[in-house]
Design a protein around this motif. Structure first.
Motif, PDB file in Angstrom:
ATOM      1  N   HIS A   4      14.229 -89.680 -18.147  1.00 41.62           N
ATOM      2  CA  HIS A   4      13.246 -89.118 -19.060  1.00 41.62           C
ATOM      3  C   HIS A   4      12.655 -90.205 -19.965  1.00 41.62           C
ATOM      4  CE1 HIS A   4      11.269 -85.953 -21.248  1.00 41.62           C
ATOM      5  NE2 HIS A   4      11.830 -86.328 -22.396  1.00 41.62           N
ATOM      6  N   ILE A   5      13.503 -91.060 -20.497  1.00 36.68           N
ATOM      7  CA  ILE A   5      13.054 -92.147 -21.363  1.00 36.68           C
ATOM      8  C   ILE A   5      12.190 -93.127 -20.572  1.00 36.68           C
ATOM      9  CG2 ILE A   5      13.826 -94.155 -22.714  1.00 36.68           C
ATOM     10  CD1 ILE A   5      16.222 -92.446 -23.589  1.00 36.68           C
ATOM     11  N   LYS A   6      12.595 -93.403 -19.335  1.00 38.68           N
ATOM     12  CA  LYS A   6      11.825 -94.309 -18.482  1.00 38.68           C
ATOM     13  C   LYS A   6      10.430 -93.744 -18.218  1.00 38.68           C
ATOM     14  CE  LYS A   6      12.041 -96.591 -13.982  1.00 38.68           C
ATOM     15  NZ  LYS A   6      12.800 -96.734 -12.752  1.00 38.68           N
ATOM     16  N   THR A   7      10.334 -92.459 -17.958  1.00 33.41           N
ATOM     17  CA  THR A   7       9.047 -91.810 -17.711  1.00 33.41           C
ATOM     18  C   THR A   7       8.161 -91.878 -18.953  1.00 33.41           C
ATOM     19  OG1 THR A   7      10.116 -90.294 -16.161  1.00 33.41           O
ATOM     20  CG2 THR A   7       7.949 -89.666 -16.989  1.00 33.41           C
ATOM     21  N   ILE A   8       8.738 -91.628 -20.117  1.00 32.95           N
ATOM     22  CA  ILE A   8       7.979 -91.704 -21.366  1.00 32.95           C
ATOM     23  C   ILE A   8       7.486 -93.129 -21.601  1.00 32.95           C
ATOM     24  CG2 ILE A   8       8.156 -91.558 -23.881  1.00 32.95           C
ATOM     25  CD1 ILE A   8      10.028 -89.168 -23.468  1.00 32.95           C
ATOM     26  N   PHE A   9       8.326 -94.119 -21.372  1.00 31.92           N
ATOM     27  CA  PHE A   9       7.964 -95.515 -21.577  1.00 31.92           C
ATOM     28  C   PHE A   9       6.829 -95.932 -20.642  1.00 31.92           C
ATOM     29  CE2 PHE A   9       8.514-100.059 -20.629  1.00 31.92           C
ATOM     30  CZ  PHE A   9       8.297-100.562 -21.900  1.00 31.92           C
ATOM     31  N   ILE A  10       6.929 -95.575 -19.378  1.00 31.22           N
ATOM     32  CA  ILE A  10       5.884 -95.916 -18.411  1.00 31.22           C
ATOM     33  C   ILE A  10       4.575 -95.215 -18.780  1.00 31.22           C
ATOM     34  CG2 ILE A  10       5.175 -95.647 -15.997  1.00 31.22           C
ATOM     35  CD1 ILE A  10       8.101 -96.186 -15.230  1.00 31.22           C
ATOM     36  N   SER A  11       4.657 -93.969 -19.209  1.00 30.76           N
ATOM     37  CA  SER A  11       3.462 -93.231 -19.618  1.00 30.76           C
ATOM     38  C   SER A  11       2.795 -93.893 -20.821  1.00 30.76           C
ATOM     39  CB  SER A  11       3.807 -91.790 -19.959  1.00 30.76           C
ATOM     40  OG  SER A  11       4.335 -91.134 -18.836  1.00 30.76           O
ATOM     41  N   LEU A  12       3.587 -94.341 -21.765  1.00 29.47           N
ATOM     42  CA  LEU A  12       3.041 -95.032 -22.935  1.00 29.47           C
ATOM     43  C   LEU A  12       2.353 -96.338 -22.547  1.00 29.47           C
ATOM     44  CD1 LEU A  12       5.790 -94.522 -25.651  1.00 29.47           C
ATOM     45  CD2 LEU A  12       3.470 -93.642 -25.675  1.00 29.47           C
ATOM     46  N   VAL A  13       2.978 -97.097 -21.673  1.00 33.62           N
ATOM     47  CA  VAL A  13       2.391 -98.367 -21.243  1.00 33.62           C
ATOM     48  C   VAL A  13       1.059 -98.117 -20.530  1.00 33.62           C
ATOM     49  CG1 VAL A  13       2.672-100.335 -19.680  1.00 33.62           C
ATOM     50  CG2 VAL A  13       4.570 -99.621 -21.143  1.00 33.62           C
ATOM     51  N   ILE A  14       1.020 -97.154 -19.635  1.00 35.05           N
ATOM     52  CA  ILE A  14      -0.213 -96.833 -18.913  1.00 35.05           C
ATOM     53  C   ILE A  14      -1.281 -96.351 -19.898  1.00 35.05           C
ATOM     54  CG2 ILE A  14      -1.254 -95.238 -17.251  1.00 35.05           C
ATOM     55  CD1 ILE A  14       1.386 -95.439 -15.657  1.00 35.05           C
ATOM     56  N   GLY A  15      -0.910 -95.519 -20.850  1.00 31.70           N
ATOM     57  CA  GLY A  15      -1.851 -95.027 -21.844  1.00 31.70           C
ATOM     58  C   GLY A  15      -2.415 -96.138 -22.704  1.00 31.70           C
ATOM     59  N   ILE A  16      -1.572 -97.064 -23.089  1.00 30.95           N
ATOM     60  CA  ILE A  16      -2.027 -98.195 -23.904  1.00 30.95           C
ATOM     61  C   ILE A  16      -3.002 -99.067 -23.114  1.00 30.95           C
ATOM     62  CG2 ILE A  16      -1.264-100.380 -24.947  1.00 30.95           C
ATOM     63  CD1 ILE A  16       1.245 -98.840 -25.896  1.00 30.95           C
ATOM     64  N   LEU A  17      -2.698 -99.330 -21.852  1.00 33.73           N
ATOM     65  CA  LEU A  17      -3.590-100.145 -21.017  1.00 33.73           C
ATOM     66  C   LEU A  17      -4.950 -99.476 -20.838  1.00 33.73           C
ATOM     67  CD1 LEU A  17      -1.121-101.452 -18.298  1.00 33.73           C
ATOM     68  CD2 LEU A  17      -2.140-102.741 -20.188  1.00 33.73           C
ATOM     69  N   ILE A  18      -4.946 -98.186 -20.573  1.00 35.49           N
ATOM     70  CA  ILE A  18      -6.215 -97.456 -20.418  1.00 35.49           C
ATOM     71  C   ILE A  18      -6.982 -97.452 -21.736  1.00 35.49           C
ATOM     72  CG2 ILE A  18      -7.229 -95.181 -19.999  1.00 35.49           C
ATOM     73  CD1 ILE A  18      -4.983 -94.744 -17.921  1.00 35.49           C
ATOM     74  N   GLY A  19      -6.281 -97.229 -22.836  1.00 33.87           N
ATOM     75  CA  GLY A  19      -6.924 -97.227 -24.148  1.00 33.87           C
ATOM     76  C   GLY A  19      -7.527 -98.574 -24.504  1.00 33.87           C
ATOM     77  N   MET A  20      -6.853 -99.642 -24.149  1.00 29.82           N
ATOM     78  CA  MET A  20      -7.388-100.977 -24.420  1.00 29.82           C
ATOM     79  C   MET A  20      -8.639-101.234 -23.590  1.00 29.82           C
ATOM     80  SD  MET A  20      -3.903-103.209 -24.805  1.00 29.82           S
ATOM     81  CE  MET A  20      -4.767-104.759 -24.773  1.00 29.82           C
ATOM     82  N   ALA A  21      -8.615-100.820 -22.321  1.00 31.92           N
ATOM     83  CA  ALA A  21      -9.786-101.021 -21.453  1.00 31.92           C
ATOM     84  C   ALA A  21     -10.982-100.247 -22.006  1.00 31.92           C
ATOM     85  CB  ALA A  21      -9.467-100.592 -20.030  1.00 31.92           C
ATOM     86  N   LEU A  22     -10.763 -99.012 -22.420  1.00 31.15           N
ATOM     87  CA  LEU A  22     -11.855 -98.217 -22.979  1.00 31.15           C
ATOM     88  C   LEU A  22     -12.332 -98.806 -24.301  1.00 31.15           C
ATOM     89  CD1 LEU A  22     -10.583 -94.591 -22.241  1.00 31.15           C
ATOM     90  CD2 LEU A  22     -12.236 -95.935 -20.945  1.00 31.15           C
ATOM     91  N   GLY A  23     -11.404 -99.312 -25.095  1.00 35.32           N
ATOM     92  CA  GLY A  23     -11.764 -99.918 -26.374  1.00 35.32           C
ATOM     93  C   GLY A  23     -12.608-101.174 -26.207  1.00 35.32           C
ATOM     94  N   VAL A  24     -12.298-101.964 -25.192  1.00 37.09           N
ATOM     95  CA  VAL A  24     -13.092-103.164 -24.921  1.00 37.09           C
ATOM     96  C   VAL A  24     -14.519-102.774 -24.571  1.00 37.09           C
ATOM     97  CG1 VAL A  24     -13.411-105.056 -23.265  1.00 37.09           C
ATOM     98  CG2 VAL A  24     -11.168-104.638 -24.264  1.00 37.09           C
ATOM     99  N   ASN A  25     -14.671-101.745 -23.741  1.00 38.52           N
ATOM    100  CA  ASN A  25     -16.013-101.294 -23.364  1.00 38.52           C
ATOM    101  C   ASN A  25     -16.779-100.775 -24.578  1.00 38.52           C
ATOM    102  OD1 ASN A  25     -15.831-101.951 -20.681  1.00 38.52           O
ATOM    103  ND2 ASN A  25     -15.058 -99.966 -20.079  1.00 38.52           N
ATOM    104  N   ILE A  26     -16.110-100.044 -25.437  1.00 38.30           N
ATOM    105  CA  ILE A  26     -16.767 -99.529 -26.637  1.00 38.30           C
ATOM    106  C   ILE A  26     -17.190-100.689 -27.534  1.00 38.30           C
ATOM    107  CG2 ILE A  26     -16.381 -98.236 -28.776  1.00 38.30           C
ATOM    108  CD1 ILE A  26     -14.600 -96.349 -27.098  1.00 38.30           C
ATOM    109  N   GLY A  27     -16.328-101.689 -27.666  1.00 41.24           N
ATOM    110  CA  GLY A  27     -16.637-102.849 -28.496  1.00 41.24           C
ATOM    111  C   GLY A  27     -17.803-103.659 -27.977  1.00 41.24           C
ATOM    112  N   ARG A  28     -18.008-103.638 -26.675  1.00 41.52           N
ATOM    113  CA  ARG A  28     -19.113-104.386 -26.073  1.00 41.52           C
ATOM    114  C   ARG A  28     -20.359-103.530 -25.888  1.00 41.52           C
ATOM    115  NH1 ARG A  28     -16.031-107.668 -21.245  1.00 41.52           N
ATOM    116  NH2 ARG A  28     -14.817-109.021 -22.599  1.00 41.52           N
ATOM    117  N   ASN A  29     -20.344-102.323 -26.414  1.00 42.44           N
ATOM    118  CA  ASN A  29     -21.467-101.382 -26.273  1.00 42.44           C
ATOM    119  C   ASN A  29     -21.826-101.146 -24.812  1.00 42.44           C
ATOM    120  OD1 ASN A  29     -21.822-100.907 -29.019  1.00 42.44           O
ATOM    121  ND2 ASN A  29     -23.031-102.760 -29.238  1.00 42.44           N
ATOM    122  N   LYS A  30     -20.814-100.964 -24.001  1.00 38.84           N
ATOM    123  CA  LYS A  30     -20.981-100.688 -22.574  1.00 38.84           C
ATOM    124  C   LYS A  30     -20.551 -99.248 -22.310  1.00 38.84           C
ATOM    125  CE  LYS A  30     -22.112-104.807 -21.323  1.00 38.84           C
ATOM    126  NZ  LYS A  30     -23.428-105.084 -20.870  1.00 38.84           N
TER     127      LYS A  30
END
Length: 73
Positions: A4-30
């Motif tokens: 259960h902890i492993k699943t939560i950790f992997i989900s958090l890592v994936i969420g952070i990576l997706i959030g960073m990618a979206l944030g970069v696009n927003i920052g570049r007005n793309k």
């Protein structure tokens, strides 16, 4: 419990990576779902810079014209 902890950790890592990618696009007005690693060509950057400069020049001319009209009254 460990699974259960492993699943939560992997989900958090994936969420952070997706959030960073979206944030970069927003920052570049793309668009949000465009490729955040794609490099913008020199021609595209020059067009964007030219458009921004033209828009700022137009605003400056409007302000100057308005100031002259106000002064003439």
């Amino acid at each position: 419990m460990a699974q259960h902890i492993k699943t939560i950790f992997i989900s958090l890592v994936i969420g952070i990576l997706i959030g960073m990618a979206l944030g970069v696009n927003i920052g570049r007005n793309k668009p949000i779902f465009s490729n955040p690693l794609a490099k913008e060509s020199l021609v595209d950057r020059a067009k964007d810079f030219g458009n921004e400069t033209l828009e700022q020049s137009g605003k400056a001319l409007e302000k100057t014209g308005q100031a002259l009209q106000d002064k003439a009254k």
